[in-house]
Design an enzyme around this catalytic site. Structure first.
Site, PDB file in Angstrom:
ATOM      1  N   HIS A 103      -6.744   2.227   5.355  1.00 55.63           N
ATOM      2  CA  HIS A 103      -5.332   2.351   5.748  1.00 55.63           C
ATOM      3  C   HIS A 103      -5.358   3.132   7.249  1.00 55.63           C
ATOM      4  O   HIS A 103      -5.807   4.170   7.210  1.00 55.63           O
ATOM      5  CB  HIS A 103      -4.592   3.263   4.700  1.00 55.63           C
ATOM      6  CG  HIS A 103      -3.109   3.381   4.668  1.00 55.63           C
ATOM      7  ND1 HIS A 103      -2.402   2.943   6.021  1.00 55.63           N
ATOM      8  CD2 HIS A 103      -2.153   3.827   4.013  1.00 55.63           C
ATOM      9  CE1 HIS A 103      -1.105   3.289   5.786  1.00 55.63           C
ATOM     10  NE2 HIS A 103      -1.033   3.712   4.422  1.00 55.63           N
ATOM     11  N   HIS A 160       0.943   3.823   9.628  1.00 57.32           N
ATOM     12  CA  HIS A 160       2.046   4.750   9.095  1.00 57.32           C
ATOM     13  C   HIS A 160       1.821   6.220   9.335  1.00 57.32           C
ATOM     14  O   HIS A 160       2.351   7.144   8.622  1.00 57.32           O
ATOM     15  CB  HIS A 160       2.031   4.358   7.613  1.00 57.32           C
ATOM     16  CG  HIS A 160       2.096   3.284   7.198  1.00 57.32           C
ATOM     17  ND1 HIS A 160       2.360   2.883   5.861  1.00 57.32           N
ATOM     18  CD2 HIS A 160       2.843   2.207   7.845  1.00 57.32           C
ATOM     19  CE1 HIS A 160       2.563   1.491   5.616  1.00 57.32           C
ATOM     20  NE2 HIS A 160       2.848   0.964   6.965  1.00 57.32           N
ATOM     21  N   TYR A 198      -0.671   8.213   9.369  1.00 51.87           N
ATOM     22  CA  TYR A 198      -1.525   8.849   8.708  1.00 51.87           C
ATOM     23  C   TYR A 198      -2.949   9.364   9.765  1.00 51.87           C
ATOM     24  O   TYR A 198      -2.841   9.104  10.885  1.00 51.87           O
ATOM     25  CB  TYR A 198      -1.866   8.489   7.475  1.00 51.87           C
ATOM     26  CG  TYR A 198      -0.879   8.073   6.458  1.00 51.87           C
ATOM     27  CD1 TYR A 198      -0.270   9.464   5.940  1.00 51.87           C
ATOM     28  CD2 TYR A 198      -0.428   7.041   5.950  1.00 51.87           C
ATOM     29  CE1 TYR A 198       0.784   9.323   5.154  1.00 51.87           C
ATOM     30  CE2 TYR A 198       0.767   6.853   5.128  1.00 51.87           C
ATOM     31  CZ  TYR A 198       1.371   8.247   4.730  1.00 51.87           C
ATOM     32  OH  TYR A 198       2.324   8.130   3.906  1.00 51.87           O
TER      33      TYR A 198
HETATM   34  C1  LIG Z   1       7.400   3.862  -2.996  1.00 52.01           C
HETATM   35  C2  LIG Z   1       6.494   3.333  -2.049  1.00 52.01           C
HETATM   36  C3  LIG Z   1       5.229   3.896  -1.705  1.00 52.01           C
HETATM   37  C4  LIG Z   1       4.379   3.220  -0.549  1.00 52.01           C
HETATM   38  N1  LIG Z   1       3.089   3.629  -0.369  1.00 52.01           N
HETATM   39  C5  LIG Z   1       2.188   2.958   0.408  1.00 52.01           C
HETATM   40  C6  LIG Z   1       0.899   3.331   0.348  1.00 52.01           C
HETATM   41  O1  LIG Z   1       0.193   4.178  -0.367  1.00 52.01           O
HETATM   42  N2  LIG Z   1       0.276   2.708   1.306  1.00 52.01           N
HETATM   43  C7  LIG Z   1       0.661   1.770   2.113  1.00 52.01           C
HETATM   44  O2  LIG Z   1      -0.168   1.334   2.962  1.00 52.01           O
HETATM   45  N3  LIG Z   1       1.830   1.419   2.233  1.00 52.01           N
HETATM   46  C8  LIG Z   1       2.731   2.004   1.102  1.00 52.01           C
HETATM   47  N4  LIG Z   1       4.060   1.678   1.106  1.00 52.01           N
HETATM   48  C9  LIG Z   1       4.647   0.630   1.937  1.00 52.01           C
HETATM   49  C10 LIG Z   1       4.629  -0.673   1.300  1.00 52.01           C
HETATM   50  O3  LIG Z   1       3.164  -1.245   0.959  1.00 52.01           O
HETATM   51  C11 LIG Z   1       5.157  -1.738   2.020  1.00 52.01           C
HETATM   52  O4  LIG Z   1       4.500  -1.989   3.199  1.00 52.01           O
HETATM   53  C12 LIG Z   1       6.628  -1.283   2.354  1.00 52.01           C
HETATM   54  O5  LIG Z   1       7.448  -0.904   1.154  1.00 52.01           O
HETATM   55  C13 LIG Z   1       7.322  -2.965   2.928  1.00 52.01           C
HETATM   56  O6  LIG Z   1       7.562  -3.638   1.703  1.00 52.01           O
HETATM   57  P1  LIG Z   1       8.596  -4.211   0.918  1.00 52.01           P
HETATM   58  O7  LIG Z   1       9.807  -4.199   1.720  1.00 52.01           O
HETATM   59  O8  LIG Z   1       8.224  -5.057   0.081  1.00 52.01           O
HETATM   60  O9  LIG Z   1       8.778  -2.925  -0.118  1.00 52.01           O
HETATM   61  C14 LIG Z   1       4.927   2.269   0.025  1.00 52.01           C
HETATM   62  C15 LIG Z   1       6.361   1.760   0.202  1.00 52.01           C
HETATM   63  C16 LIG Z   1       6.939   2.355  -1.145  1.00 52.01           C
HETATM   64  C17 LIG Z   1       8.450   1.840  -0.966  1.00 52.01           C
END
Ligand SMILES: Cc1cc2nc3c(=O)[nH]c(=O)nc-3n(C[C@H](O)[C@H](O)[C@H](O)COP(=O)(O)O)c2cc1C
Ligand SMILES: Cc1cc2nc3c(=O)[nH]c(=O)nc-3n(C[C@H](O)[C@H](O)[C@H](O)COP(=O)(O)OP(=O)(O)OC[C@H]3O[C@@H](n4cnc5c(N)ncnc54)[C@H](O)[C@@H]3O)c2cc1C
Length: 763
Positions: free
Chosen positions: A569, A572, A574
């Site tokens: 990762h 975002h 981090y």
């Molecule tokens: C509740 C939640 C937790 C997430 N946690 C992570 C994570 O742990 N690692 C990561 O790379 N992205 C994380 N994301 C981002 C998602 O993987 C994804 O990139 C983002 O939600 C956009 O996709 P979607 O429109 O299908 O939700 C998280 C998103 C949500 C909604």
């Protein structure tokens, strides 16, 4: 009302007609600088829907226009000496000259006063005898420019050069012809609009234009050159210019995209191209102008509506439609501007990419238009994926995918999502059920949430980790369940929270520091995520060594737990992302400054992980491909280099996310909003990608895959509420190749039957 229409193009004439139809007492004067029968351009295209709107507004001119239309259904795409023909596209073309003649005649019949060869003054005081002054004087509107500060105008001059020719060659199909010259690629958009006349727009990148010498060539020489390039399409027919008044190079235009915040000022109202433009490659400019005219006439004549309220409604309603079309037009413009990305595609995929470029036409739209052709695309896609000819068409999402020794059943990914449900980093029964259910839901690849390489590397106290033996055992239980009860492959996402660590669990407040028990955080530089967050400690070399060790140890534990794949990762905001984005990396040593320096530590971590992870197992890297902060942050162009750098270090796949790197950034959200970055990283960087971000329908997934915009497609939030998303998508297409856990087979069969019955009823 006394109304002056400045400009006698489609917008001005049709507005005049529409006003007179609603109230013959209106006095309408149209002032046009040209003669009645000279006009720029050749033919224009409409859809059936536009014709219906015209018929409803004025059946007389509507019928006259409809009777003159040239209809065609096919689109031919000529590329690399192949022709790809698809059908069912239903276009209608008419000569601009003929359209204007019909509108002029109808306007006269209704009592509109037409004044030709009359240059309209751009000063409002010269129109004081009129109640309304309509700026229908086109994209270069002089009166709009004179009052520019009141309209909030944004003009974007696009990069490609084009020339709007006509030709006597009658093209049977809407034709896109791509030709390679020694100076670069040149292409034509051609369509018939009359028995013996076609529009033939020649377009190219500005570099090609200069290399061909068109920046110095007179029109005769330019025409001769274009006739030579497109000789095999023109069959000896000439190209004709009606921009003869311009010196050669100036007849090659660059498209000007115009957006206005406000469409009226005092009694001056913008209409048609004066208010907005849409790139010619989606052929909607005239439609928008005519529909503006209908709406404006309608609100101005509605009883009881004040002029202010009428103008507000005019802009509010039309603007929505215009923005939608401008959005599609931007996608289409960009497709032609980044053509190089797609030239390596096989012709059938190139054609698919071209047909879906605006994102208004999707996989299922293409099925409705030409089922046979679309099934050919599906067969082609499945055959490529299988490495052997496949006869049964199946949606692209159900094509297998291989990365090193890992084979995925299909292209759907459950995106990583923090569940904040662990304690002391240990996953528990919640994780077993959560991941177990999603694995059984049919997706080919399942991701863990960000799993942290140390206790301090957690985002929140609820984040799971892989930094102690008990973590390995707990994860192994989940992995074993997934492997025993599904065909999903399981990817471990490893990360370190860096400056965004020591915060509450998501639903208690994203990125909000803990009430108590905070632990110190570190990052590339001492830039806090927000004023409320801790100021991180800039990492020392010793910190870096420790973090590398932690990632390597976590990778080894991941192997012990039985994961099939690992993702680093680096997105975002981090820890690793804090190095990559210049917004948070303020270092002056070897780890800050140039992109090469900013990538140095993340690449070091990745290489160490790669060396510790079995060679036959794949790895991916998640990146934020756009900081949404313009040139101050990571841009999609830079993301191509970032993706390439990780690929060169051994990454098999780039998971292309975006943003969350800077608290004040302004992402542009929308359906599939991050997919363009995946497209760019994949097709410019030459690396396999995952697209993610507001993708929620099987149709989106299939369109993205078949157009080569990504290799895999990840859905996050849709999977939170619907773990069986993939099974549902399979049932909707009655696709039998998906693995269904045996206890659920009955449910799947019933769902497929019910969905088929519903689809039949809708049809
Ligand atoms: C509740 C939640 C937790 C997430 N946690 C992570 C994570 O742990 N690692 C990561 O790379 N992205 C994380 N994301 C981002 C998602 O993987 C994804 O990139 C983002 O939600 C956009 O996709 P979607 O429109 O299908 O939700 C998280 C998103 C949500 C909604
Ligand atoms: C290459 C190309 C291809 C296109 N293809 C299509 C297509 O296929 N389908 C489609 O729908 N649209 C197409 N368009 C767009 C379309 O031409 C415009 O969107 C449409 O013409 C807008 O109508 P309008 O009346 O607002 O402006 P215009 O058609 O530009 O009309 C403005 C009129 O005002 C007159 N004028 C300007 N200034 C003055 C002045 N000071 N005094 C008096 N008169 C003045 C001009 O002479 C002109 O007649 C294309 C455009 C281009 C450039």
């Amino acid at each position: 009302m006394r109304i002056a229409c400045l400009g006698g193009g489609p917008a001005g004439l049709y507005f005049a007609i529409s006003m007179k139809l609603r109230d013959p007492r209106h006095e309408v004067d149209v002032f046009e600088r040209n003669r009645a029968d000279d006009t720029f351009g050749w033919g224009v295209v409409f859809s059936d829907q536009t014709v219906e709107n015209l018929m409803a507004n004025d059946p007389v001119s509507g019928a006259a226009i409809r009777d003159e239309f040239a209809h065609w259904d096919d689109i031919d795409v000529h590329i690399h000496d192949e022709t790809i023909r698809s059908s069912g596209h239903g276009f209608i073309g008419i000569g601009r000259k003929r359209l204007l003649a019909i509108l002029q005649e109808r306007a006269r019949e209704l009592g509109v006063a037409l004044h030709f060869e009359h240059e309209a003054s751009p000063r409002l005081e010269d129109w004081s005898g009129y109640d309304l002054v309509i700026a229908a004087d086109g994209a270069n509107s002089r009166i709009r420019e004179a009052y520019a500060e009141h309209f909030g105008i944004d003009v974007q001059v696009r990069r490609n050069r084009f020339f709007w020719f006509g030709t006597t060659k009658a093209f049977e199909a809407f034709t896109f012809a791509f030709e390679e010259t020694e100076a670069g690629w040149v292409w034509a958009h051609a369509y018939r609009f009359d028995a013996g006349l076609s529009t033939f727009i020649v377009e190219m990148a500005p570099e090609t234009w200069s290399r061909l010498g068109l920046d110095r060539m007179d029109q005769d020489a330019a025409i001769a050159l274009c006739e030579r390039i497109f000789a095999s399409y023109l069959d000896g027919h000439p190209l004709v210019s009606n921009a003869r008044h311009l010196p050669g190079p100036q007849a090659w235009l660059r498209f000007r995209r115009i957006v206005c915040d406000r469409w009226s000022y005092r009694n001056l109202i913008l209409l048609g191209d004066a208010a907005h433009t849409a790139h010619f490659s989606i052929g909607s400019g005239t439609k928008l102008a005519l529909e503006d005219a209908i709406k404006l006439a309608e609100v101005l004549n509605r009883p009881g509506l004040s002029r202010e309220a009428a103008l507000e409604e005019y802009q509010a309603e039309r603007n929505l439609e215009v923005l939608k079309l401008q959005n599609s037009a931007r996608n289409s413009t960009e497709w032609f501007e980044t053509l190089d990305r797609y030239l390596g595609f096989e012709p059938i995929q190139f054609a698919y990419s071209l047909l879906t470029r605006s994102q208004r036409v999707s996989h299922e739209n293409l099925r409705l238009r030409d089922k046979g052709w679309l099934e050919g695309v599906e067969r082609w896609f499945q055959s490529k994926a299988a490495g052997t000819p496949v006869n049964d068409p199946a949606p692209p999402m159900f094509a297998p995918f291989r990365l090193r020794s890992m084979r995925l059943d299909n292209r759907v990914v459950v995106s990583p999502m923090a569940t904040y449900s662990a304690s002391d980093g240990i996953p528990n029964d919640f994780h077993l059920v959560h991941y177990g259910t999603r694995a059984q839901g049919g997706a080919g690849l399942l991701y863990t949430e960000m799993t942290c390489v140390s206790a301090e590397g957690r985002i929140s106290p609820g984040c799971p980790g892989l930094y102690a033996p008990e973590h390995v055992a707990a994860w192994k239980r989940v992995v074993d369940f997934v492997h025993a009860n599904s065909r999903a492959r399981f990817c471990l996402q490893l990360g370190h929270s860096g400056p965004k660590g020591s915060t509450k669990v998501g639903w208690e407040g994203y990125d909000v520091p803990l009430e108590s028990g905070n632990w110190p955080v570190m990052a590339a530089s001492d830039v806090p995520w927000s004023p409320a967050n801790q100021v991180p400690r800039p990492m020392t070399r010793a910190d870096m060594d420790l973090v590398v060790e932690q990632f390597v140890a976590a990778v080894r534990m991941g192997e012990e737990a039985g994961f099939d794949m690992v993702e680093l990762h680096a997105a975002h905001g981090y820890l690793l992302s804090s190095f990559i984005t210049p917004l948070t990396n303020r270092r002056t040593d070897d780890y800050g400054g140039s992109l090469e320096n900013r990538l140095r530590f993340p690449l070091e971590v990745f290489r160490a992980m790669r060396a510790a992870w079995p060679g036959e197992k794949p790895m991916s890297v998640r990146i934020s491909a756009n900081d949404w902060m313009g040139e101050a942050g990571v841009t999609p162009d830079e993301a191509v280099r970032i993706g390439r750098a990780f690929a060169d270090a051994g990454a098999d796949l780039i998971d292309v996310s975006a943003g969350q790197t800077w608290a004040d950034s302004r992402p542009v959200y929308g359906r599939m909003f991050q997919t363009p970055f995946s497209d760019q990283v994949r097709n410019e960087g030459g690396v396999a990608t995952i697209a993610v971000g507001n993708i929620y329908e099987p149709d989106h997934v299939n369109s993205i895959l078949a157009a080569g915009r990504a290799d895999l497609v990840a859905l996050a939030r849709p999977h939170l509420v619907d773990p069986m998303w993939t099974l549902r998508a399979a049932a909707a297409r009655n696709y039998r190749g998906v693995h269904v856990p045996p206890p659920y087979l009955g449910g799947m069969a019933q769902l497929a039957r019910n969905l088929a019955r519903e689809a039949e009823m809708r049809a």
